[in-house]
Design a protein around this motif. Sequence first.
Motif, PDB file in Angstrom:
ATOM      1  N   VAL A 119       0.901  -1.102   0.135  1.00  0.00           N
ATOM      2  CA  VAL A 119      -0.119  -0.149   0.066  1.00  0.00           C
ATOM      3  C   VAL A 119       0.896   1.129  -0.111  1.00  0.00           C
ATOM      4  O   VAL A 119       0.614   2.205  -0.820  1.00  0.00           O
ATOM      5  N   SER A 120       1.750   1.194   0.688  1.00  0.00           N
ATOM      6  CA  SER A 120       2.662   2.504   0.988  1.00  0.00           C
ATOM      7  C   SER A 120       3.951   2.185   1.749  1.00  0.00           C
ATOM      8  O   SER A 120       4.244   1.317   1.933  1.00  0.00           O
ATOM      9  N   GLY A 121       4.592   3.286   1.706  1.00  0.00           N
ATOM     10  CA  GLY A 121       5.898   3.297   2.338  1.00  0.00           C
ATOM     11  C   GLY A 121       7.181   3.096   1.364  1.00  0.00           C
ATOM     12  O   GLY A 121       6.756   2.739   0.062  1.00  0.00           O
ATOM     13  N   ARG A 124       6.933  14.675   1.022  1.00  0.00           N
ATOM     14  CA  ARG A 124       6.075  14.475   1.963  1.00  0.00           C
ATOM     15  C   ARG A 124       6.303  15.341   3.148  1.00  0.00           C
ATOM     16  O   ARG A 124       5.483  15.762   4.012  1.00  0.00           O
ATOM     17  N   THR A 164       3.003  11.940  -0.649  1.00  0.00           N
ATOM     18  CA  THR A 164       1.919  11.960   0.434  1.00  0.00           C
ATOM     19  C   THR A 164       0.909  10.712   0.255  1.00  0.00           C
ATOM     20  O   THR A 164       0.465  10.100   1.039  1.00  0.00           O
ATOM     21  N   VAL A 165       0.514  10.583  -0.966  1.00  0.00           N
ATOM     22  CA  VAL A 165      -0.544   9.559  -1.338  1.00  0.00           C
ATOM     23  C   VAL A 165       0.041   8.161  -0.979  1.00  0.00           C
ATOM     24  O   VAL A 165      -0.663   7.108  -0.311  1.00  0.00           O
ATOM     25  N   PHE A 166       1.488   7.908  -1.186  1.00  0.00           N
ATOM     26  CA  PHE A 166       1.850   6.734  -1.134  1.00  0.00           C
ATOM     27  C   PHE A 166       2.815   6.455   0.348  1.00  0.00           C
ATOM     28  O   PHE A 166       3.618   5.636   0.399  1.00  0.00           O
ATOM     29  N   ASN A 167       2.831   7.552   1.100  1.00  0.00           N
ATOM     30  CA  ASN A 167       3.455   7.714   2.286  1.00  0.00           C
ATOM     31  C   ASN A 167       4.984   7.355   2.277  1.00  0.00           C
ATOM     32  O   ASN A 167       5.662   6.739   2.755  1.00  0.00           O
TER      33      ASN A 167
END
Lengths: 533, 343
Positions: free
Chosen positions: B165-167, B275, B266-269
Amino acid sequence: MTALRTKALAALAATSLAALSLTAGPALAQSAPKDGGTLVMGTVGVPRHFDGAIQSGIATALPSTQIFASPLRYDKNWDPEPYLAKSWEVAKDGKSVTLHLVDNAKFSDGTPVTAEDVKFSIETIKKYHPFKTMLAPVTTVDTPDKYTVVIHLAHPYPALLLAMSPALMPILPEHVYGKGDIQTNPANLKPVGSGPFKLVSYKQGDSYVLEKNPDFFLKGRPHLDKIIVKIFADPENMVLAVQNGEVDVAPLLSDVRDIQRLEKAPDVTVSNKGFEAIGPINWLEFNTKKKPFDDVRVRQAIGYAINKKFIVDRLLGGVAKRAYGPIAPGSPLATTDVNHYDYNPKKANELLDEAGLKKGADGTRFTMTVDYIPGSVDIGRNVVEYMRSALRQVGIKVEVRTSPDFPTWSNRISNYDFDLTEDDVYNWGDPVIGVARTYLSSNIRKGVVWANMAQYDNPKVDKLLNEAAVEGDPAKRKELYAEFQKIVVGDAPILFLNTVPFAIAYKKGLENVPAGIWGSLQPWDNVYWSKKN
Amino acid sequence: MRKLAPRLISAIGLLLAVLVLNFLLIHAAPGDPVQVIVGDMGGASPQLIAQMKAQYGLDKPLPVQLGLYLWQVLHGNFGYSVYFNMPVLDLILQRLPATIVLVLSSLILAVVIGTLLGIFSARRPRGILSHLVTLVSLFGFSAPVFWTGIMLTILFASVIPIFPVSGMFSVRDTGGFFAQTLDLLRHLVLPSVTLASIYIATYSRLARAAMLDVLGADYIRTARAKGLSERRVVFGHALRNGLIPIVTMVGLQFGQLLAGAVLVETVFNWPGLGRLAFDSILRRDYSTLLAILFFSAILVMVANALTDLAYRWIDPRIGGGRTRKATKTPAAPGSKSPGPAKG
């Protein structure tokens, strides 16, 4: 005072039993907790640092309650349990509290936790913690021996025991935090505590890692080897990560849709138990010094024009509870014996007519602006959007004003540039800490967010709050707070809507997830994986 | 040296303007970092608020704050992040690698895929595939980058969960260097494709127009007449000249790419500067935001200088007195390319 003493003795007995059960360990437990494993937590809170003695708030309290131990901890019935203090006594006159510390607690640098550290921590919190009222009655702290602490008070102060919770009173090592300015002490980011876990790394704003403290003084605890906390920029991504298993636990959800989504996710349990001490209430706050909201009838009329049942059942999907007054439901001091402002548009119209606000040719009496805390969709934006149509029914035109971010909103509201705002405010344990600040006329302070921003001024309420703060008899105290709640709800500087629906979502197989009054803001030392993760 | 001095002076002037304008802009936004901190703390006493404002110098008049800030920067001190509680320079250095990885990978992806798509559609400009490329490129160009990001997340991290999902890395232990690199690549796919999506459209349109132009030139007809393979004609002869507008665009768009990174990160952390910039705006972390904008300005300047150098490499005739002209008036799509490098 006798009642207080009885309570203290009862607590002492409970303490001994609890201590006994701790030493008895797994033999008494129904199924023995398993040791080992890693837990991945997801959060949206960025801790500025980890020193809960000088920084309040959830983002810091979550790690701080793992890194630092405190004198007491609480069960789900609001009863204190031993932690660093194996027992405690409240003096007959209620003006001092004696703590007897365990003698085997060590900080993560190997030095023992002593009475001097407790004294230092209490003094530091009194001086630097943002909640100034919390330890205000503490006059001096004595340390007659290495493991005894005597806290002297200016007057009986029943809230003190709750203020000794992990979320509010982390015990700091004096030899680390006592040097130089504590606000810029490097140990705030590289903490040294005596809690179940210790911080091993922090990537600012991204993630931090907590590892089992092998020297933790409660034998056999903690069970987990490691807790990794991943910080998300928004709750949506965090929820997705819980859904697809990247994250094991979301310790503090507050959005209805997030909670509902995770309730449907397989292998995920969502619990809304606990959190009563945090006591988050969602409300509508008036600028009581601005016309026509300086008229109590207008405020009450708006209270009757809003259908709270619709908000709780429909807008919030039944996930949140109805809140009736300034003390959060679940607190032993909360009462529901107040005006509920049940939906009654007819009465609202009558009150508005009585206040001289007649309908114009277009059916409008007046126009008002309604603000909400940015970011709160369900309990904020949706509620104020609903108000637009609800208040139209009684001839009030609502203009919703959006703030792009928190400082914009806080700047507007704390400087009284508003008519009515949605706001969610936390009780933080005892009313002395998180409730009184909103209603005391002495706390009308321009520019200070979450002071008395409604500018509500009622000498009777001031008197009741000041009396209740020092009342040692729990029954009398409850009466005083009951009267306070009745008056405030009647005066309607604030219309109380619902509790913020706090919940913990966790992967199945995780056991003993905290469900006490502080919710996830308590030590996760008894949490374990029942199956290998 | 004679040419370097005026450039340096204008660069310094520009950086000063970046600092002053951004300083004034961010201070014009309502609220200050102390209000944010107090918000996070769940409230604070007026004494503590006053103490924090004094500690961070926010109680001084704005011109004094600006003067002090500029003086500090002049001495290489970018201040202390009030919100993140660490020196701004350390914070930026901690986040810089993530942004470099994201921006460079997106840039390479956009240029390579965009150019290939452009060449492909230029060869048969009226074919169905050419129209398809145009359609897809326009879609990528028109869709807001945060929307593309959210859609890709829902599709590939939730509905078909093949990507995280992210990071930037899995928080759990992934193993050695090789496993970590693979882990990084898995995390990089969605953000990189998202950020590249806008630019793929730009480069494919640009490459298509430039290649159409070049492919119709006399020297290409000559090359074909000589019996060279189509591959050699396109990649050996035409592409080199077709690249000029693309290189110009890379230089010009570097700043926009950094801006796009703010949304994508920001969307994908993604734990990068973008970010951090977003967080700093929301949290009124003045020193952090100003330093990010300052370094971004430097990066854009460096990118422009590198573009100049790249021109010289692609077309040796560019240089001397003509370099500046070429920099100032980049070739627009469809404009005449500077001509064949070799016959």
